[in-house]
Motif scaffolding. Sequence first.
Motif, PDB file in Angstrom:
ATOM      1  N   VAL A 216       0.778  -0.915  -0.355  1.00  0.00           N
ATOM      2  CA  VAL A 216      -0.171   0.034   0.311  1.00  0.00           C
ATOM      3  C   VAL A 216       0.940   1.159   0.225  1.00  0.00           C
ATOM      4  CG1 VAL A 216      -2.182   1.263   1.706  1.00  0.00           C
ATOM      5  CG2 VAL A 216      -1.875  -1.647   0.808  1.00  0.00           C
ATOM      6  N   GLU A 217       1.893   1.042   0.734  1.00  0.00           N
ATOM      7  CA  GLU A 217       3.104   2.323   0.437  1.00  0.00           C
ATOM      8  C   GLU A 217       3.594   2.556  -0.428  1.00  0.00           C
ATOM      9  OE1 GLU A 217       6.448   4.817   0.815  1.00  0.00           O
ATOM     10  OE2 GLU A 217       6.498   3.139   1.196  1.00  0.00           O
ATOM     11  N   GLN A 218       3.876   1.744  -1.214  1.00  0.00           N
ATOM     12  CA  GLN A 218       4.791   1.679  -2.066  1.00  0.00           C
ATOM     13  C   GLN A 218       3.512   2.164  -3.698  1.00  0.00           C
ATOM     14  OE1 GLN A 218       8.012  -0.890  -3.490  1.00  0.00           O
ATOM     15  NE2 GLN A 218       8.398  -0.979  -0.876  1.00  0.00           N
ATOM     16  N   LEU A 219       1.951   2.084  -3.335  1.00  0.00           N
ATOM     17  CA  LEU A 219       1.411   1.773  -4.557  1.00  0.00           C
ATOM     18  C   LEU A 219       1.225   3.851  -4.299  1.00  0.00           C
ATOM     19  CD1 LEU A 219      -0.987  -0.894  -4.195  1.00  0.00           C
ATOM     20  CD2 LEU A 219       0.127  -0.356  -5.766  1.00  0.00           C
ATOM     21  N   ILE A 220       0.996   4.127  -2.991  1.00  0.00           N
ATOM     22  CA  ILE A 220       0.780   5.557  -3.005  1.00  0.00           C
ATOM     23  C   ILE A 220       2.016   6.644  -3.240  1.00  0.00           C
ATOM     24  CG2 ILE A 220      -0.136   7.049  -1.511  1.00  0.00           C
ATOM     25  CD1 ILE A 220      -1.683   5.335   0.066  1.00  0.00           C
ATOM     26  N   HIS A 221       3.281   6.035  -2.618  1.00  0.00           N
ATOM     27  CA  HIS A 221       4.623   6.938  -3.120  1.00  0.00           C
ATOM     28  C   HIS A 221       5.450   6.055  -3.826  1.00  0.00           C
ATOM     29  CE1 HIS A 221       3.380   9.786   0.020  1.00  0.00           C
ATOM     30  NE2 HIS A 221       3.507   8.612   0.669  1.00  0.00           N
ATOM     31  N   PRO A 222       5.230   5.754  -5.120  1.00  0.00           N
ATOM     32  CA  PRO A 222       6.158   4.958  -6.275  1.00  0.00           C
ATOM     33  C   PRO A 222       7.636   4.880  -5.706  1.00  0.00           C
ATOM     34  CG  PRO A 222       4.501   6.866  -7.532  1.00  0.00           C
ATOM     35  CD  PRO A 222       4.504   6.823  -5.680  1.00  0.00           C
ATOM     36  N   ARG A 223       7.571   4.130  -6.578  1.00  0.00           N
ATOM     37  CA  ARG A 223       9.137   3.830  -6.616  1.00  0.00           C
ATOM     38  C   ARG A 223       9.602   3.091  -7.602  1.00  0.00           C
ATOM     39  NH1 ARG A 223      11.571   1.340  -0.403  1.00  0.00           N
ATOM     40  NH2 ARG A 223      10.082   2.845   0.546  1.00  0.00           N
ATOM     41  N   ASP A 224      11.367   3.494  -7.653  1.00  0.00           N
ATOM     42  CA  ASP A 224      11.450   2.928  -8.942  1.00  0.00           C
ATOM     43  C   ASP A 224      10.866   1.535  -9.942  1.00  0.00           C
ATOM     44  OD1 ASP A 224      12.999   1.771  -7.434  1.00  0.00           O
ATOM     45  OD2 ASP A 224      14.786   0.907  -8.233  1.00  0.00           O
ATOM     46  N   ASN A 225      10.827   0.514  -8.863  1.00  0.00           N
ATOM     47  CA  ASN A 225      10.256  -0.579  -9.369  1.00  0.00           C
ATOM     48  C   ASN A 225       8.521  -0.747  -9.369  1.00  0.00           C
ATOM     49  OD1 ASN A 225       9.821  -0.984  -6.837  1.00  0.00           O
ATOM     50  ND2 ASN A 225      11.036  -2.907  -6.401  1.00  0.00           N
ATOM     51  N   ARG A 226       7.645   0.630  -9.413  1.00  0.00           N
ATOM     52  CA  ARG A 226       6.625   0.525  -9.356  1.00  0.00           C
ATOM     53  C   ARG A 226       5.619  -1.066 -10.204  1.00  0.00           C
ATOM     54  NH1 ARG A 226       8.216   3.983 -12.324  1.00  0.00           N
ATOM     55  NH2 ARG A 226       7.629   5.155 -13.706  1.00  0.00           N
ATOM     56  N   ILE A 227       6.347  -0.511 -11.560  1.00  0.00           N
ATOM     57  CA  ILE A 227       5.983  -1.821 -12.577  1.00  0.00           C
ATOM     58  C   ILE A 227       5.697  -3.604 -11.626  1.00  0.00           C
ATOM     59  CG2 ILE A 227       7.785  -2.432 -13.986  1.00  0.00           C
ATOM     60  CD1 ILE A 227       4.018  -1.690 -15.210  1.00  0.00           C
ATOM     61  N   LEU A 228       6.235  -3.729 -10.960  1.00  0.00           N
ATOM     62  CA  LEU A 228       6.335  -4.576  -9.964  1.00  0.00           C
ATOM     63  C   LEU A 228       5.303  -4.867  -8.796  1.00  0.00           C
ATOM     64  CD1 LEU A 228       9.607  -6.540 -10.526  1.00  0.00           C
ATOM     65  CD2 LEU A 228       7.826  -6.582 -12.009  1.00  0.00           C
ATOM     66  N   VAL A 229       5.618  -3.967  -8.311  1.00  0.00           N
ATOM     67  CA  VAL A 229       4.815  -3.657  -7.633  1.00  0.00           C
ATOM     68  C   VAL A 229       2.980  -3.592  -7.985  1.00  0.00           C
ATOM     69  CG1 VAL A 229       3.853  -1.679  -5.918  1.00  0.00           C
ATOM     70  CG2 VAL A 229       6.139  -2.581  -6.029  1.00  0.00           C
ATOM     71  N   LEU A 230       2.741  -3.344  -8.582  1.00  0.00           N
ATOM     72  CA  LEU A 230       1.373  -2.678  -9.788  1.00  0.00           C
ATOM     73  C   LEU A 230       1.286  -4.865  -9.840  1.00  0.00           C
ATOM     74  CD1 LEU A 230       1.870   0.314 -11.583  1.00  0.00           C
ATOM     75  CD2 LEU A 230       0.683   0.247  -9.556  1.00  0.00           C
TER      76      LEU A 230
END
Length: 648
Positions: free
Chosen positions: A418-432
């Motif tokens: 949830v934290e990385q969805l709201i505050h995206p990082r370099d690897n956001r595509i894998l988080v999605l």
Amino acid sequence: MTERILIIGGSANDFGRETESDAASYQVVNGLVKRGHQIVIADDNPYGFTTEREEIKVIETQLTAPNLVKVIVEEHITAIVASVGGLTAVRLSAEILQILGNDAPKVLGMTLPVMQAAQNTKYLQERLTQLKLPAVQTRLASNVSEAFDAARDFDFPVVVRSVAPVGQTIRLQVEDAEELEGAAETALNRSLTHQVNVDKSIRGYQEIAMVVVRDRMDTTLLIGGVEDMDPVGIHSADSIAITPVQTLPDPMFQTLRDAAFTVARGFNVQGLLEVRFAVNPANEDFVITRVTPYFDRTSAMVVTATGYPLVPVITGLMVGESLTSVRIPSIYADHTALLEPTMDHIVIRFPVFAFGELETAGIKTENRLDTVQKSVGATIGVGRSVEEALEKAIRAAHFNNRNFSPTLMNALTDNEIVEQLIHPRDNRILVLLEALRRGYTVDELAELTKINAFYFYKLQRLNNLEQAVKDNPWEADVLQQAKYYGLSDGLVAKLWDEKYEAVRRYRWDNGILPTYKAFEPSAGEFEESVSQFYSTFESENESERLGDDSALIIGTGAFRLGDGAAASYVMATVADELRSQGLKTILMNNNPTDLTFIPQLGDKQYYEPLEISDVMNVIEIEQPTRVFVPGNRIKLITQLRKMGSMCK
């Protein structure tokens, strides 16, 4: 009339300024020399490829307005080309016009107002108001106190930008008064005029860029539109970018196209202009955020994606030719310059980050993405679908980045997701992708991230496809589907827990072979002999073997810390030398801004990931007698030697 033309170079390479200026300069020189003009180029870039040319005069000097005025006087310069030197060349050209006044050379293709608008958002807002076009609300500030006054008028969040910045534009997102003082001081110090613009934040809007050209007869063309998957709030260089535009309704697309033409006319541009928009997804209201009257990463992406001869065309337009008469290479149909390109494929640009390398060196990093650029380069993926292009772009960009490890995704807690969805990082595509695996709905993710739901449906298909491959080992129909949507032999091998060579052999035994398609501006409507190709898994192949004695030159891929412009320069020099010796050259790369994709350096070009499976596919169709690989690709060199290829 023969002109003595000064080309202002792009200066040293930096984040956001790779070798696209140098690659464009090389082509502009070709066009101007063929028209009989005399060329002087001033630059201070130690890895300038264009400055190696013998038919031009090169002056190595620090790029300052006084130095360039001296060059203009001593060399009897009658015209300036600023459109291939980035924002630095635009800023310096504007300063030269103001210093020399009526004695200044003409700046080809640009007016002083468009140069000022490219540097100053307050001035851009005023001009757009005159043209009855919407702009970002902004206030000019000369000190921290004035920045606070502006922020109080707009309410937080706001964006602080330097006016006439040193180097690339800096945009700082400020959430509250506590952050504003430091941001304002940073931006003021980066400004040559010690001024900043404070903008009302439009975070969460959709970013769209339109690249257009205009000639002296007021004929305008849209060369391409680029859509950022990420919303406003992430720097455009750090965003995943897609062309053609996927999610705008056609009426809205046409509205932005017309607005871009209005801007080009309003600034009397004679050549290239990129207009960047922010669109409110709730009601389709839009504002114009930036104008870019020079060749940059977006232009380079559009050239790659469409196959349109943009640089030869704008070279002619700058010297007064019309779109009906401009000279373009003979490989194109006669009317190509007048044709708005049509695409039958998808191109995705994917940013590359250096957080891992910095952390390994003991440097603390902040992986979050915001309005300040964090990427050091980018790659592209090309395919028949968004899924295929995205798969190819991801593996081209992050073949050795541990942040992109599936194991790391599995270890994330739900709170971390949830934290990385709201505050995206370099690897956001894998988080999605991981969020979709864990049962988050498309609507939930679209609301959290402000990314269009369209892309989550595409990501869900990739998840389903990987699961199908894993559940059905050695099923030819499933493998055919996987290859069509861009999954590599290496990924399939991991999913099957098998060796890469076994998967490749099985694919060959079952006739699952790549075919190659050309980048044609008309999408095949007119007869053209273009030489740029990408792979897919369909029935018809448009690429034939070049010849019995050819050299395959592998590019360096995305720029990374330590091997960017220098490595690009080396491989371009290799290609140039081979061509001068009469050898047919085939270039393979996935970086649209790289020097190796200067058309004059290769008989053929392939835009592909630089993994062993993709390289071997090209080797199998071309059967080159020599393969040249850059020294930073040690793993690839080892694999190619193991496969029996002749690597240099």
